[in-house]
Enzyme design. Structure first.
Site, mmCIF file in Angstrom:
data_model
loop_
_atom_site.group_PDB
_atom_site.id
_atom_site.type_symbol
_atom_site.label_atom_id
_atom_site.label_comp_id
_atom_site.label_asym_id
_atom_site.label_seq_id
_atom_site.Cartn_x
_atom_site.Cartn_y
_atom_site.Cartn_z
ATOM 1 N N SER A 143 -59.168 56.657 3.563
ATOM 2 C CA SER A 143 -60.393 57.274 4.088
ATOM 3 C C SER A 143 -60.135 58.752 4.372
ATOM 4 C CB SER A 143 -60.771 56.579 5.400
ATOM 5 O OG SER A 143 -61.870 57.196 6.007
ATOM 6 N N TYR A 156 -58.556 53.231 14.057
ATOM 7 C CA TYR A 156 -58.980 53.144 12.648
ATOM 8 C C TYR A 156 -58.220 54.179 11.821
ATOM 9 C CZ TYR A 156 -61.990 53.287 8.504
ATOM 10 O OH TYR A 156 -62.465 53.256 7.214
#
Ligand code: NDP
Length: 248
Positions: A143, A156
């Site tokens: 990401s 995360y």
């Protein structure tokens, strides 16, 4: 240029929605054979049927990527049915964002289990086959949050930084076996990902942001196809892409 996608056997985790689903459809349209993995069996079975009705080849196997044996079963089934495995797209992931001081510790554990251990389970399942074949490609979804930390993303982001670290280590180790490794780092893409955010304020802020700047999951599908389509002696190791309007 030959697409280098046609007839490849591609296993995709997280294929029941969002970017995994988009990648499955796109790669199938380019001639790949797709093995779909996710927990929601009815969704992937429907998608497999749709692909087959469009003239493609697909198999759906229910899998929880946190369970090593289930991921091994997914990959074994792909090889049993289609004779080989050319690509695994370790894409299943969750993003229940929250600030650390709210102590959503169970969500921290789940993110570590799905986003890190799930990817490791995929790697462990394919490596013996790919080493034997002396070919293959392991594509892991990280990401932009695997490059940057923002409010509520600490755990995360840690999982997505980890995906980059372990993929880079893998890249160096698998050279003798002619295996390619690719990290894909998307920015804001409109999918179901925000639905697991339990912190009301954090969810609202993210929904507003992704609602405003987010792009279609087809963007991811095209990036994955680009990485696979390169000639076998070209190893695309990392791609970051964002909505043009995304500042972060
Ligand atoms: P979605 O929520 O739409 O898709 C997530 C997929 O992961 C679903 O298919 C889900 O299937 C699967 N999944 C979740 N947990 C498990 C599990 N334990 N076992 C098997 N499959 C599981 O979100 P996206 O398409 O956005 O997410 C795909 C990947 O992209 C994730 O790794 C995410 O972190 C990453 N990402 C997303 C971005 C975005 O803006 N959307 C940006 C950057 C990265 P099921 O529930 O059926 O098991």
């Amino acid at each position: 240029m030959e697409s280098n996608i046609k007839d490849k056997v591609v296993v995709i985790t997280g294929a029941s929605s969002g970017m995994g689903e988009a990648a499955a459809k796109h790669l199938s349209a380019l001639g790949a054979t797709i093995v779909l993995g996710a927990r929601r069996a009815e969704r992937i079975e429907k998608l497999a049927k749709e692909i087959q009705e469009n003239g493609g080849k697909a198999l759906a196997i229910a899998v929880d990527v946190t369970q090593r044996e289930q991921v091994k079963n997914l990959v074994d089934a792909a090889v049993e049915q289609f004779g080989r495995i050319d690509v695994i797209l370790n894409n299943a992931g969750i993003m229940p964002l929250s600030t650390m001081d709210s102590l959503h510790v169970d969500e921290w554990d789940k993110m570590i289990d799905v986003n890190i251990k799930g990817v490791l389970n995929g790697i462990a399942a394919v490596l013996p086959y790919m080493k034997e074949q002396k070919s293959g490609q392991i594509i892991n979804t990280s990401s932009v949050a695997g490059h940057k930390v923002f409010n509520g993303s600490a755990v995360y982001s840690a999982t997505k930084y980890a995906v980059r670290a372990l993929t880079e280590g893998l890249r160096m180790e698998v050279k003798p076996y002619n295996i390619r490794t690719t990290i894909v780092c998307p920015g804001a893409v409109k999918t179901e990902l925000l639905e697991q955010i339990t912190d009301v304020e954090v969810r609202k802020a993210n929904e507003e942001y992704v609602g405003a700047v987010g792009i279609s999951p087809d963007s991811f599908a095209r990036v994955v196809a680009f990485a696979i389509s390169q000639p076998e002696d070209v190893d695309i190791n990392e791609i970051i892409f964002r909505p043009t309007s995304q500042e972060l």
